[in-house]
Design a protein around this motif. Structure first.
Motif, PDB file in Angstrom:
ATOM      1  N   TYR A   1       9.483   9.031  -0.571  1.00 36.67           N
ATOM      2  CA  TYR A   1       9.831   8.192   0.285  1.00 36.67           C
ATOM      3  C   TYR A   1       9.030   7.176   0.475  1.00 36.67           C
ATOM      4  O   TYR A   1       9.515   6.491   1.023  1.00 36.67           O
ATOM      5  CB  TYR A   1       9.290   9.776   1.412  1.00 36.67           C
ATOM      6  CG  TYR A   1       9.902   8.736   2.653  1.00 36.67           C
ATOM      7  CD1 TYR A   1      11.060   8.182   3.299  1.00 36.67           C
ATOM      8  CD2 TYR A   1       8.494   9.261   3.643  1.00 36.67           C
ATOM      9  CE1 TYR A   1      11.257   8.614   5.260  1.00 36.67           C
ATOM     10  CE2 TYR A   1       9.131   8.509   4.886  1.00 36.67           C
ATOM     11  CZ  TYR A   1       9.864   8.072   5.458  1.00 36.67           C
ATOM     12  OH  TYR A   1      10.673   7.174   6.163  1.00 36.67           O
ATOM     13  N   MET A   2       7.424   7.726   0.473  1.00 38.00           N
ATOM     14  CA  MET A   2       6.354   6.695   0.334  1.00 38.00           C
ATOM     15  C   MET A   2       6.693   5.208   0.328  1.00 38.00           C
ATOM     16  O   MET A   2       6.575   3.888   0.557  1.00 38.00           O
ATOM     17  CB  MET A   2       5.500   6.787   0.165  1.00 38.00           C
ATOM     18  CG  MET A   2       4.523   7.770   2.110  1.00 38.00           C
ATOM     19  SD  MET A   2       3.463   8.689   0.277  1.00 38.00           S
ATOM     20  CE  MET A   2       2.183   7.444   0.746  1.00 38.00           C
ATOM     21  N   LYS A   3       7.328   4.901  -1.293  1.00 44.84           N
ATOM     22  CA  LYS A   3       7.649   4.178  -2.342  1.00 44.84           C
ATOM     23  C   LYS A   3       9.504   2.931  -1.411  1.00 44.84           C
ATOM     24  O   LYS A   3       9.141   1.824  -1.292  1.00 44.84           O
ATOM     25  CB  LYS A   3       8.314   4.487  -3.851  1.00 44.84           C
ATOM     26  CG  LYS A   3       7.407   4.791  -4.442  1.00 44.84           C
ATOM     27  CD  LYS A   3       7.128   4.384  -5.716  1.00 44.84           C
ATOM     28  CE  LYS A   3       7.892   6.449  -6.390  1.00 44.84           C
ATOM     29  NZ  LYS A   3       8.198   6.517  -7.430  1.00 44.84           N
TER      30      LYS A   3
ATOM     31  N   GLY B   1       2.661   5.941  -2.948  1.00 43.69           N
ATOM     32  CA  GLY B   1       3.950   6.870  -3.319  1.00 43.69           C
ATOM     33  C   GLY B   1       3.496   7.175  -4.584  1.00 43.69           C
ATOM     34  O   GLY B   1       4.495   8.317  -5.196  1.00 43.69           O
ATOM     35  N   TRP B   2       3.369   5.982  -5.572  1.00 47.40           N
ATOM     36  CA  TRP B   2       3.368   5.904  -7.057  1.00 47.40           C
ATOM     37  C   TRP B   2       2.468   6.448  -7.632  1.00 47.40           C
ATOM     38  O   TRP B   2       2.253   7.985  -8.544  1.00 47.40           O
ATOM     39  CB  TRP B   2       3.273   4.334  -7.081  1.00 47.40           C
ATOM     40  CG  TRP B   2       3.155   4.520  -8.986  1.00 47.40           C
ATOM     41  CD1 TRP B   2       3.766   4.415  -9.973  1.00 47.40           C
ATOM     42  CD2 TRP B   2       1.958   4.339 -10.153  1.00 47.40           C
ATOM     43  NE1 TRP B   2       3.496   4.904 -11.136  1.00 47.40           N
ATOM     44  CE2 TRP B   2       2.388   4.082 -10.871  1.00 47.40           C
ATOM     45  CE3 TRP B   2       0.894   4.333  -9.629  1.00 47.40           C
ATOM     46  CZ2 TRP B   2       0.843   4.771 -11.792  1.00 47.40           C
ATOM     47  CZ3 TRP B   2      -0.173   4.782 -10.649  1.00 47.40           C
ATOM     48  CH2 TRP B   2      -0.147   4.535 -11.535  1.00 47.40           C
TER      49      TRP B   2
ATOM     50  N   MET C   1       0.848  -1.306  -0.103  1.00 49.15           N
ATOM     51  CA  MET C   1       0.203   0.076  -0.010  1.00 49.15           C
ATOM     52  C   MET C   1       0.957   0.883   0.516  1.00 49.15           C
ATOM     53  O   MET C   1       0.557   2.248  -0.961  1.00 49.15           O
ATOM     54  CB  MET C   1      -0.952  -0.147   0.829  1.00 49.15           C
ATOM     55  CG  MET C   1      -1.863   1.487   1.075  1.00 49.15           C
ATOM     56  SD  MET C   1      -3.081   0.840   2.343  1.00 49.15           S
ATOM     57  CE  MET C   1      -3.918   2.395   2.344  1.00 49.15           C
ATOM     58  N   LEU C   2       2.250   1.426   1.013  1.00 47.64           N
ATOM     59  CA  LEU C   2       3.199   2.701   0.445  1.00 47.64           C
ATOM     60  C   LEU C   2       3.200   2.630  -0.415  1.00 47.64           C
ATOM     61  O   LEU C   2       3.455   3.943  -1.021  1.00 47.64           O
ATOM     62  CB  LEU C   2       3.398   2.191   1.920  1.00 47.64           C
ATOM     63  CG  LEU C   2       3.804   2.355   2.917  1.00 47.64           C
ATOM     64  CD1 LEU C   2       4.756   2.020   3.917  1.00 47.64           C
ATOM     65  CD2 LEU C   2       3.808   4.000   3.120  1.00 47.64           C
ATOM     66  N   PHE C   3       4.139   1.489  -1.105  1.00 50.25           N
ATOM     67  CA  PHE C   3       4.252   1.706  -2.543  1.00 50.25           C
ATOM     68  C   PHE C   3       3.494   2.742  -3.374  1.00 50.25           C
ATOM     69  O   PHE C   3       3.893   3.956  -4.884  1.00 50.25           O
ATOM     70  CB  PHE C   3       5.259   0.306  -3.351  1.00 50.25           C
ATOM     71  CG  PHE C   3       6.026   0.315  -4.821  1.00 50.25           C
ATOM     72  CD1 PHE C   3       7.285   0.220  -3.855  1.00 50.25           C
ATOM     73  CD2 PHE C   3       5.667   0.525  -5.443  1.00 50.25           C
ATOM     74  CE1 PHE C   3       7.880   0.601  -5.236  1.00 50.25           C
ATOM     75  CE2 PHE C   3       6.006   0.476  -6.485  1.00 50.25           C
ATOM     76  CZ  PHE C   3       7.744   1.060  -6.527  1.00 50.25           C
ATOM     77  N   ILE C   4       2.128   1.717  -3.504  1.00 52.73           N
ATOM     78  CA  ILE C   4       1.143   1.885  -4.762  1.00 52.73           C
ATOM     79  C   ILE C   4       0.933   3.238  -4.606  1.00 52.73           C
ATOM     80  O   ILE C   4       0.586   3.962  -5.131  1.00 52.73           O
ATOM     81  CB  ILE C   4       0.137   1.402  -4.645  1.00 52.73           C
ATOM     82  CG1 ILE C   4       0.536  -0.165  -5.010  1.00 52.73           C
ATOM     83  CG2 ILE C   4      -1.140   1.785  -5.167  1.00 52.73           C
ATOM     84  CD1 ILE C   4      -0.827  -1.496  -4.566  1.00 52.73           C
TER      85      ILE C   4
END
Length: 555
Positions: free
Chosen positions: A215-217, A102-103, A97-100
């Motif tokens: 940063y989130m990714k 962030g994207w 979820m963080l990666f998505i």
């Protein structure tokens, strides 16, 4: 009681793993509690306080985790392990979820405008931001993070040997604080173009070093890497390896307190799984019917109203006035060593107050009459009462700090020092109250359901600081009166409350604030706090600390 035992050498890898797991937990917490409100306010100074209040709903799950903690404790796959059954899927989900997210942030699909400078885009900032969607995404992240916390707290008890158990709370303190400060204080500084240009660059650029999406990714990848390590290289010892499988007489000698630990966030968890989900929820009901607990619940749900305006809005008001976000990050950073040093002495003071409670009369017979007037007779809740008065003083000082904000926005050293003092007073007194009330909870919690009871009381305490935030933010907005001068028509329109964007964006007008709702709201909060304290809290705290422990039992 013996001092803290040393951390056993064979427990070092497990201890570092716990620090890493708690560190991951601190990342979404730092983003939701600190960074996002900061970015909303610093990027668009006309972001209304109601909008920020709506976003604060995203932090609710962290204060309400007691509601589903019995489920996390009781349902699991024995092959995977009681705690790994939850930690592995929850962390994979959080990381993805963080990666998505962030994207999506990088591609301007969520939180539009926040990373524009990093990608050479020029949009109109944040005016078309859907705050409810943002609150929903981050609320879900915080929910996952709170669920991971329940499982990791429980795992710490079986992953560490009895000798090193007291270090479970150390791992939590170190890990969560590191994650929080990386996601909040350090991120805010590295995200700021002013900070990068002032200290590191010879040629100024429009952006900082780290974008929010980037940063989130990065955080998402970190989550997944740690989870792969948990899958590949850890094994959860069956409970039977830890708890003795002996006859009834030997079982009586077994001291479950050895396998229970308290955590700085107020959770207390034991390894025993005697309580079914149904029994645990029934016990909640019984505890909440006790007269003494009802009084304590009322105190928890009302007392933090007094400092809500200061703690939720003073920093954001400083940003609105033109205080730089990286300077504000520095003031938060200065808090950290003080918190660590003070925390130790507060815990010592609290345990001494607990001891005084058992003495037949006050330790100092010639106590000053004004001390007695302020906090009454000494007892286990004395630090908590002092903390309340200190936070009230910090709230009043918050209004003063804003009233003397330099008109030309040139921050002088004395003013900067004043901001730091106000910060330190608020955060230190917060620690005093937290340690004081935790010591009280520990004393009254029923040992039969110790973990559940403690977590319930601490949840109510945490929720007392969360639920008023939306109301307080809306009040700041409601009481603000501003004038909008529209050059095109040569007219000035006066508004009360509502969004300031209708002036700057809709009418292309010039905005001037006639009455700042912050002062009205903060004044009302402080006044409410004084009336509540001297009319109710002080007297009730004196009564509660003298009630026999049996009055708190549900069994």
């Amino acid at each position: 009681m013996a001092g803290k035992k040393n951390l056993a050498k064979h427990d070092l890898p497990q201890f570092y793993l716990l620090v890493a797991l708690y560190f991951l937990q601190g990342i979404p917490v730092g983003l939701a509690f600190g960074t996002i409100p900061f970015l909303l306010k610093s990027m668009a100074k006309d972001t209304s306080f109601t909008t920020l209040g709506i976003f604060s709903i995203a932090t609710y799950p962290y204060s309400l985790k007691i509601l589903w903690s019995p489920i996390v404790d009781s349902i699991y796959d024995s092959k995977v392990g009681r705690r790994r059954s939850w930690i592995i899927p929850i962390q994979l989900l959080s990381g993805s979820m963080l990666f998505i997210l962030g994207w999506a942030v990088s591609n301007n699909l969520v939180f539009k405008g926040v990373d524009d400078a990093f990608h050479g885009r020029h949009t109109n900032g944040l005016h078309d931001l859907n705050i409810l969607t943002l609150a929903w995404y981050f609320g879900l992240l915080v929910f996952l993070c709170a669920t991971q916390d329940i499982a990791v707290d429980g795992w710490a008890l079986t992953i560490l040997s009895a000798q090193s158990l007291s270090y479970a709370s150390t791992a939590q303190t170190v890990g969560i604080n590191l994650g929080f400060f990386l996601s909040f204080t350090i991120f805010i500084s590295l995200n700021s173009s002013d900070f990068a240009n002032k200290y590191f660059r010879s040629q100024p650029l429009e952006h900082g070093f780290v974008s929010l999406g980037g940063y989130m990714k990065f955080a998402g990848i970190l989550y997944i890497l740690v989870t792969i390590y948990v899958i590949m290289f850890t094994r959860e010892r069956p409970l039977d390896d830890v708890l003795p499988r002996l006859g009834p007489s030997a079982a009586k000698k077994y001291d479950e307190s050895k396998y229970a630990a308290e955590y700085p966030d107020g959770d207390a968890i034991g390894t025993s799984n005697k309580a079914s989900i149904k029994y645990t929820y029934k016990c909640f009901g019984r505890i909440l019917k006790l007269k003494s607990v009802q009084t304590l619940v009322f105190i928890h749900l009302t007392s933090k109203l007094a400092f809500q305006c200061n703690e939720a809005a003073t920093n954001l008001k400083l940003l609105e006035r033109g205080f730089k976000k990286e300077d504000l990050a520095v003031t938060v950073l200065i808090d950290v060593p003080f918190e660590v040093i003070f925390g130790y002495y507060v815990a010592k003071w609290s345990s001494e107050s607990n001891h005084h409670h058992h003495s037949p009369r006050p330790i100092v017979s010639h106590r000053n009459s004004w001390v007695r007037f302020l906090v009454g007779d000494p007892g286990i809740l004395t630090p908590w009462l002092w903390g309340f008065l200190g936070r009230l003083a910090a709230a009043a000082l918050g209004s003063y700090v804003l009233s003397v904000f330099p008109k030309d926005s040139q921050i002088t050293k004395p003013f900067f020092l004043l901001v730091i003092i106000q910060h330190l007073l608020g955060s230190f007194m917060n620690t005093v109250q937290f340690v004081g009330i935790s010591a009280f909870h520990t004393r009254v919690a029923d040992p039969v359901v110790g973990g559940t009871y403690m977590t319930l009381l601490n949840t109510l305490s945490n929720f007392g600081g969360t639920w008023p935030r939306l109301i307080i933010m809306s009040m700041i907005n409601y009481f603000t009166v501003y004038e909008c001068y529209v050059p095109a028509t040569n007219h000035a329109i006066t508004y009360q409350g509502g969004s300031m964007e209708r002036c700057t964006e809709g009418l292309n007008g010039k905005l001037s604030i006639l009455r700042d709702g912050y002062y009205v709201t903060n004044g009302m909060c402080v006044l409410f706090g004084l009336i509540l304290y001297f009319g109710f809290l002080k007297k009730k705290a004196q009564q509660l600390q003298t009630i026999p422990v049996d009055s708190w039992r549900c069994s």
